[in-house]
Design a protein around this motif. Structure first.
Motif, PDB file in Angstrom:
ATOM      1  N   PRO A  44       0.788  -1.204   0.114  1.00 22.21           N
ATOM      2  CA  PRO A  44      -0.017   0.049  -0.175  1.00 22.21           C
ATOM      3  C   PRO A  44       0.834   1.305   0.050  1.00 22.21           C
ATOM      4  N   ARG A  45       1.933   1.478   0.445  1.00 22.58           N
ATOM      5  CA  ARG A  45       2.888   2.576   0.436  1.00 22.58           C
ATOM      6  C   ARG A  45       3.345   2.826  -0.947  1.00 22.58           C
ATOM      7  N   LEU A  46       3.358   2.129  -1.897  1.00 22.80           N
ATOM      8  CA  LEU A  46       3.627   2.394  -3.176  1.00 22.80           C
ATOM      9  C   LEU A  46       2.578   3.036  -3.959  1.00 22.80           C
ATOM     10  N   VAL A  47       1.352   3.101  -3.578  1.00 21.25           N
ATOM     11  CA  VAL A  47       0.318   3.751  -4.039  1.00 21.25           C
ATOM     12  C   VAL A  47      -0.316   4.805  -3.119  1.00 21.25           C
ATOM     13  N   GLY A  56      -0.332   9.498  -8.556  1.00 20.49           N
ATOM     14  CA  GLY A  56      -1.742   9.965  -8.122  1.00 20.49           C
ATOM     15  C   GLY A  56      -2.937   9.121  -9.094  1.00 20.49           C
ATOM     16  N   MET A  57      -2.607   9.013 -10.387  1.00 24.13           N
ATOM     17  CA  MET A  57      -3.197   8.368 -11.398  1.00 24.13           C
ATOM     18  C   MET A  57      -3.307   6.819 -10.826  1.00 24.13           C
ATOM     19  N   PHE A  58      -2.322   6.027 -10.551  1.00 30.14           N
ATOM     20  CA  PHE A  58      -2.219   4.698  -9.955  1.00 30.14           C
ATOM     21  C   PHE A  58      -3.102   4.717  -8.687  1.00 30.14           C
ATOM     22  N   TRP A  59      -3.270   5.530  -7.832  1.00 33.21           N
ATOM     23  CA  TRP A  59      -3.960   5.704  -6.699  1.00 33.21           C
ATOM     24  C   TRP A  59      -5.508   5.780  -7.166  1.00 33.21           C
ATOM     25  N   LYS A  60      -5.939   6.679  -8.164  1.00 34.00           N
ATOM     26  CA  LYS A  60      -7.134   6.756  -8.589  1.00 34.00           C
ATOM     27  C   LYS A  60      -7.740   5.513  -9.485  1.00 34.00           C
ATOM     28  N   ALA A  61      -6.971   4.746 -10.093  1.00 29.95           N
ATOM     29  CA  ALA A  61      -7.196   3.605 -10.589  1.00 29.95           C
ATOM     30  C   ALA A  61      -7.176   2.375  -9.736  1.00 29.95           C
ATOM     31  N   ALA A  62      -6.668   2.346  -8.717  1.00 28.90           N
ATOM     32  CA  ALA A  62      -6.698   1.213  -7.368  1.00 28.90           C
ATOM     33  C   ALA A  62      -7.969   1.710  -6.768  1.00 28.90           C
ATOM     34  N   ARG A  63      -8.461   2.814  -6.502  1.00 28.96           N
ATOM     35  CA  ARG A  63      -9.774   3.251  -5.724  1.00 28.96           C
ATOM     36  C   ARG A  63     -10.843   2.704  -6.863  1.00 28.96           C
ATOM     37  N   ILE A  64     -10.967   2.838  -8.111  1.00 29.73           N
ATOM     38  CA  ILE A  64     -11.807   2.402  -8.837  1.00 29.73           C
ATOM     39  C   ILE A  64     -11.963   0.828  -8.697  1.00 29.73           C
ATOM     40  N   GLY A  65     -10.889   0.202  -8.856  1.00 32.28           N
ATOM     41  CA  GLY A  65     -10.687  -1.321  -8.653  1.00 32.28           C
ATOM     42  C   GLY A  65     -11.237  -1.440  -7.372  1.00 32.28           C
TER      43      GLY A  65
END
Length: 87
Positions: A44-47, A56-65
């Motif tokens: 989790p610390r990578l995102v 930030g886009m990685f975090w948004k994609a993870a949140r969508i997932g």
């Protein structure tokens, strides 16, 4: 047998990027969402949600997932069947 000459549209269709072919774009987008969600679960610390730009886009994609996981999973199954058995 004579060699078949490719017409101009056929030549471009074979060299299209994933961003210009809608089916490939959807597959790329689904894989990106699933990968970001998996990385967030494992490390989790990578995102980080407070990053901007690419991370930030990685975090948004993870949140969508995370939030839409049943829909993302159904979309992955539909795309898998379409890729294997569809046109």
């Amino acid at each position: 047998p004579a060699a078949r000459k490719h017409t101009e549209p056929e030549r471009h269709a074979r060299t299209m990027s994933a961003l210009f072919d809608f089916k490939s774009f959807l597959v790329t987008l689904l894989l990106f969402i699933c990968t970001c969600t998996y990385v967030k679960m494992k490390a989790p610390r990578l995102v980080d949600p407070y990053r901007t730009g690419l991370r930030g886009m990685f975090w948004k994609a993870a949140r969508i997932g995370e939030r839409l996981s049943p829909w993302v999973a159904a979309s992955c199954l539909i795309m898998a069947f379409y890729t294997l058995f569809g046109a």
